[in-house]
Design a protein around this motif. Sequence first.
Motif, PDB file in Angstrom:
ATOM      1  N   ASP A  86      -2.114  -9.136   4.872  1.00  0.00           N
ATOM      2  CA  ASP A  86      -1.827 -10.092   5.950  1.00  0.00           C
ATOM      3  C   ASP A  86      -0.547 -10.862   5.688  1.00  0.00           C
ATOM      4  O   ASP A  86      -0.195 -11.128   4.547  1.00  0.00           O
ATOM      5  CB  ASP A  86      -2.952 -11.134   6.068  1.00  0.00           C
ATOM      6  CG  ASP A  86      -4.257 -10.547   6.526  1.00  0.00           C
ATOM      7  OD1 ASP A  86      -4.268  -9.864   7.550  1.00  0.00           O
ATOM      8  OD2 ASP A  86      -5.266 -10.779   5.831  1.00  0.00           O
ATOM      9  N   ARG A  87       0.073 -11.292   6.784  1.00  0.00           N
ATOM     10  CA  ARG A  87       1.196 -12.223   6.687  1.00  0.00           C
ATOM     11  C   ARG A  87       0.698 -13.657   6.726  1.00  0.00           C
ATOM     12  O   ARG A  87       1.182 -14.524   6.012  1.00  0.00           O
ATOM     13  CB  ARG A  87       2.172 -11.988   7.835  1.00  0.00           C
ATOM     14  CG  ARG A  87       3.281 -13.017   7.819  1.00  0.00           C
ATOM     15  CD  ARG A  87       4.291 -12.745   8.897  1.00  0.00           C
ATOM     16  NE  ARG A  87       5.237 -13.856   8.963  1.00  0.00           N
ATOM     17  CZ  ARG A  87       5.642 -14.384  10.078  1.00  0.00           C
ATOM     18  NH1 ARG A  87       5.226 -13.922  11.231  1.00  0.00           N
ATOM     19  NH2 ARG A  87       6.491 -15.381  10.061  1.00  0.00           N
ATOM     20  N   SER A  88      -0.262 -13.920   7.582  1.00  0.00           N
ATOM     21  CA  SER A  88      -0.746 -15.293   7.727  1.00  0.00           C
ATOM     22  C   SER A  88      -2.064 -15.465   6.972  1.00  0.00           C
ATOM     23  O   SER A  88      -2.652 -14.509   6.489  1.00  0.00           O
ATOM     24  CB  SER A  88      -0.933 -15.634   9.207  1.00  0.00           C
ATOM     25  OG  SER A  88      -1.884 -14.767   9.787  1.00  0.00           O
ATOM     26  N   THR A  89      -2.501 -16.707   6.876  1.00  0.00           N
ATOM     27  CA  THR A  89      -3.772 -17.006   6.233  1.00  0.00           C
ATOM     28  C   THR A  89      -4.869 -16.826   7.271  1.00  0.00           C
ATOM     29  O   THR A  89      -5.126 -17.716   8.074  1.00  0.00           O
ATOM     30  CB  THR A  89      -3.784 -18.445   5.685  1.00  0.00           C
ATOM     31  OG1 THR A  89      -2.707 -18.574   4.761  1.00  0.00           O
ATOM     32  CG2 THR A  89      -5.090 -18.761   4.992  1.00  0.00           C
ATOM     33  N   LYS A  90      -5.488 -15.663   7.250  1.00  0.00           N
ATOM     34  CA  LYS A  90      -6.539 -15.360   8.215  1.00  0.00           C
ATOM     35  C   LYS A  90      -7.901 -15.572   7.563  1.00  0.00           C
ATOM     36  O   LYS A  90      -8.290 -14.828   6.664  1.00  0.00           O
ATOM     37  CB  LYS A  90      -6.426 -13.905   8.693  1.00  0.00           C
ATOM     38  CG  LYS A  90      -5.182 -13.610   9.479  1.00  0.00           C
ATOM     39  CD  LYS A  90      -5.188 -12.160   9.921  1.00  0.00           C
ATOM     40  CE  LYS A  90      -3.939 -11.808  10.685  1.00  0.00           C
ATOM     41  NZ  LYS A  90      -3.918 -10.383  11.023  1.00  0.00           N
ATOM     42  N   GLU A  91      -8.596 -16.574   8.051  1.00  0.00           N
ATOM     43  CA  GLU A  91      -9.923 -16.853   7.513  1.00  0.00           C
ATOM     44  C   GLU A  91     -10.848 -15.648   7.685  1.00  0.00           C
ATOM     45  O   GLU A  91     -11.670 -15.351   6.827  1.00  0.00           O
ATOM     46  CB  GLU A  91     -10.516 -18.089   8.195  1.00  0.00           C
ATOM     47  CG  GLU A  91     -11.791 -18.563   7.560  1.00  0.00           C
ATOM     48  CD  GLU A  91     -12.276 -19.883   8.139  1.00  0.00           C
ATOM     49  OE1 GLU A  91     -13.418 -20.249   7.831  1.00  0.00           O
ATOM     50  OE2 GLU A  91     -11.527 -20.535   8.882  1.00  0.00           O
ATOM     51  N   TRP A  92     -10.669 -14.927   8.794  1.00  0.00           N
ATOM     52  CA  TRP A  92     -11.495 -13.745   9.075  1.00  0.00           C
ATOM     53  C   TRP A  92     -11.263 -12.676   8.007  1.00  0.00           C
ATOM     54  O   TRP A  92     -12.193 -12.014   7.566  1.00  0.00           O
ATOM     55  CB  TRP A  92     -11.192 -13.222  10.470  1.00  0.00           C
ATOM     56  CG  TRP A  92     -11.915 -11.960  10.855  1.00  0.00           C
ATOM     57  CD1 TRP A  92     -11.337 -10.828  11.351  1.00  0.00           C
ATOM     58  CD2 TRP A  92     -13.323 -11.692  10.810  1.00  0.00           C
ATOM     59  NE1 TRP A  92     -12.296  -9.874  11.601  1.00  0.00           N
ATOM     60  CE2 TRP A  92     -13.530 -10.380  11.281  1.00  0.00           C
ATOM     61  CE3 TRP A  92     -14.422 -12.432  10.405  1.00  0.00           C
ATOM     62  CZ2 TRP A  92     -14.782  -9.785  11.358  1.00  0.00           C
ATOM     63  CZ3 TRP A  92     -15.679 -11.824  10.489  1.00  0.00           C
ATOM     64  CH2 TRP A  92     -15.846 -10.538  10.960  1.00  0.00           C
TER      65      TRP A  92
END
Length: 161
Positions: A86-92
């Motif tokens: 991932d690039r972003s912080t994805k809680e999922w």
Amino acid sequence: MTEAGLDAAAHSLRTWLNRQQFSDLSTPEVTAFFTDSVAAWATDQGYAVQREVKLPTANRQNRTGRLDLQLRHCSGKGRLISIEVDRSTKEWSLEKLVHAAELGHLALWLRWSRTPVALPIPPTVRLIRAQVLRRSSGGWAFRLIFLCGWLWGRWPGCGSG
């Protein structure tokens, strides 16, 4: 495999990625680059690679998740390795990896960004942070800038986050 096995997998992948480099890629191309690099590492280590693998019901209102990569050693021995890129912080993404770990998989999260992860990372997941630079031309560049894995808050010699 014990936690030592999880740490060894994270360290091995981090070492492999530290030899990779790119420049002037778009955001989707960077994600593809890291995904392909992880797949190449896995193949080199004797794993069969599957992409976009369904994970049985993974917490979020019984929603089925898909893991970016799932690795199975060709010898048939050892645990599955589940990986999110991932690039972003994805809680999922983190929820899927926690669920995979609960199923007995080794769980690795490769996150590429200039910003640290704001979520607490449980001890059953190893975070590998790839720091990239955005060029003034708009493309991303990565060239052994600094890669840091997660081991109880940090790898020895690495800053936190």
